[in-house]
Scaffold this active site. Structure first.
Site, PDB file in Angstrom:
ATOM      1  N   GLY A  53       0.859  -1.157  -0.170  1.00 33.12           N
ATOM      2  CA  GLY A  53      -0.012   0.182   0.046  1.00 33.12           C
ATOM      3  C   GLY A  53       0.783   1.199  -0.036  1.00 33.12           C
ATOM      4  N   ASP A 228      -1.400   5.038  -6.341  1.00 34.82           N
ATOM      5  CA  ASP A 228       0.317   4.618  -6.238  1.00 34.82           C
ATOM      6  C   ASP A 228       0.733   6.007  -6.424  1.00 34.82           C
ATOM      7  OD1 ASP A 228      -1.226   1.878  -6.171  1.00 34.82           O
ATOM      8  OD2 ASP A 228       0.645   1.871  -4.925  1.00 34.82           O
TER       9      ASP A 228
HETATM   10  O1  MRU Z   1       0.742  -3.841  -4.903  1.00 37.43           O
HETATM   11  P1  MRU Z   1       0.208  -3.089  -3.522  1.00 37.43           P
HETATM   12  O2  MRU Z   1      -0.895  -3.950  -2.885  1.00 37.43           O
HETATM   13  O3  MRU Z   1       1.087  -2.311  -2.728  1.00 37.43           O
HETATM   14  O4  MRU Z   1      -0.861  -1.856  -4.279  1.00 37.43           O
HETATM   15  C1  MRU Z   1      -1.673  -0.927  -3.452  1.00 37.43           C
HETATM   16  C2  MRU Z   1      -2.550  -0.338  -4.231  1.00 37.43           C
HETATM   17  O5  MRU Z   1      -2.438  -0.253  -5.385  1.00 37.43           O
HETATM   18  C3  MRU Z   1      -3.529   0.541  -3.544  1.00 37.43           C
HETATM   19  O6  MRU Z   1      -4.769   0.846  -4.122  1.00 37.43           O
HETATM   20  C4  MRU Z   1      -2.675   1.942  -3.336  1.00 37.43           C
HETATM   21  O7  MRU Z   1      -1.263   1.847  -2.979  1.00 37.43           O
HETATM   22  C5  MRU Z   1      -3.632   2.851  -2.698  1.00 37.43           C
HETATM   23  S1  MRU Z   1      -3.184   2.321  -0.863  1.00 37.43           S
HETATM   24  C6  MRU Z   1      -4.011   3.691   0.082  1.00 37.43           C
END
Ligand code: MRU
Length: 337
Positions: A53, A228
């Site tokens: 996240g 992200d």
């Molecule tokens: O691969 P991840 O689980 O780190 O990806 C997370 C996401 O894409 C979330 O939607 C994003 O980081 C927003 S978290 C508040």
């Protein structure tokens, strides 16, 4: 709001001399914690998705810098290793740049510790503010669909998109919550559903491939997702599958909301075309929970983010305010260059 109900989970915890992380690879089967006592353990936890996240990996990285300082590890290579752990979420680079500015002023471990704590505290405050702002846009009686996990597990607490959902449910605006399972890592199925059940928020899991059918049914009025990295024109990188949700939402007249703190905004990146999309191990697709489910010899392509173009986004919610129908001019007005 009833914080005991809606804001109890803290997945990233500084323990005075080490960093404790709720291991997101094990949820929901096992609630196990990892104690990181050096910066390389933090780097590995980010790379291997024990902590994930966008805001959470930035916060964890900041604590990694503190651990390096406390253990007298050379800071420049330690920051470089943290920076290389994952490419897409700009919060990681943002937090490390902020720690670097503090190092440039005064590399004292106590100073760095205060900076890491400030990054974590500011993220929680931003989430609470975005929750209010985003929920106020949602008409009472609405249904929402979310993707991936954007909750307390992905942030300092409360969440971005999931924070809006928490605030919207608490305010009686959201009646129906749907979460896409988010293949292949299943952040939606494993993590978002865990958080929603934890809070006692009724929600239904859907297969990612059921999203357009759900929108056509009229059950959801908003798709609410995190980010992200948001480029200078409003193009938004988020978990793989977000782009197709934005397309389907536009077709069905469902509104599309991106919820992200200003630490996810990258004004140095002009458009989504320039965003580095992480490719992960094909094994994540070729099996489930470490068990191979696809015939030996098969190959897979596993990009784990995609970009929703700004023209498909109705509103970006940040702690600084709302950007409706985002474009370069509106982004510039809110974030400068
Ligand atoms: O691969 P991840 O689980 O780190 O990806 C997370 C996401 O894409 C979330 O939607 C994003 O980081 C927003 S978290 C508040």
């Amino acid at each position: 709001m009833d914080d005991d109900r809606y804001d109890r989970i803290r997945a990233v915890q500084w323990q005075g001399d080490h960093l404790r992380l709720l291991d997101q690879r094990q949820l929901p089967a096992v609630e196990s914690w990892i104690d990181c006592r050096d910066v390389d353990q933090v780097t590995a936890a980010i790379r291997d998705l024990a902590v994930r996240g966008a805001p959470a990996i930035g916060i964890a990285a900041a604590w990694g810098v503190v651990l390096a300082a406390l253990r007298n590890i050379p800071l420049a290579p330690a920051l470089a290793r943290l920076r290389a752990a994952r490419p897409t979420a700009v919060n990681l680079m943002w937090a490390l740049d902020r720690m670097q500015r503090r190092i440039d002023a005064d590399a004292n471990a106590a100073t760095l510790l205060r900076e890491a704590q400030a990054i974590q505290d500011e993220d929680l405050a931003a989430n609470r503010r975005m929750g209010e702002l985003g929920a106020s846009l949602i008409a009472p009686g609405s249904g929402v669909l979310t993707h991936c996990n954007t909750g307390s597990l992905a942030t300092a607490g409360f969440g971005t998109a999931l924070g809006v959902i928490r605030a919207g449910v608490a305010a009686g605006r959201i009646d129906r919550v749907y979460a896409g399972e988010t293949r292949p890592w299943q952040q939606g199925a494993r993590l978002t559903m865990w958080e929603l059940v934890h809070d006692g928020i009724p929600a239904q899991l859907i297969a990612d491939s059921a999203a357009a059918h759900l929108m056509k049914s009229g059950a959801v009025q908003w798709v609410v997702v995190g980010a992200d990295r948001i480029a200078a024109n409003g193009d938004t990188a988020n978990k793989i599958g977000t782009y197709q949700l934005a397309i389907a939402a536009k077709y069905h007249g469902v509104k599309f909301m991106v919820v992200a703190p200003s630490s996810s905004v990258d004004m140095a990146t002009g458009t989504g075309e320039e965003i580095d999309i992480e490719l992960r191990d094909p094994a994540e697709l070729l099996g489930t929970a470490g068990v191979r489910t696809v015939v030996e010899g098969a190959q897979a392509w596993n990009p784990v983010f995609d970009v929703a173009p700004a023209e498909l986004i109705d509103v970006i919610v940040t702690e600084r305010g709302l950007i409706e129908r985002p474009n370069s001019i509106a982004m510039q007005a809110m974030f400068g260059c």
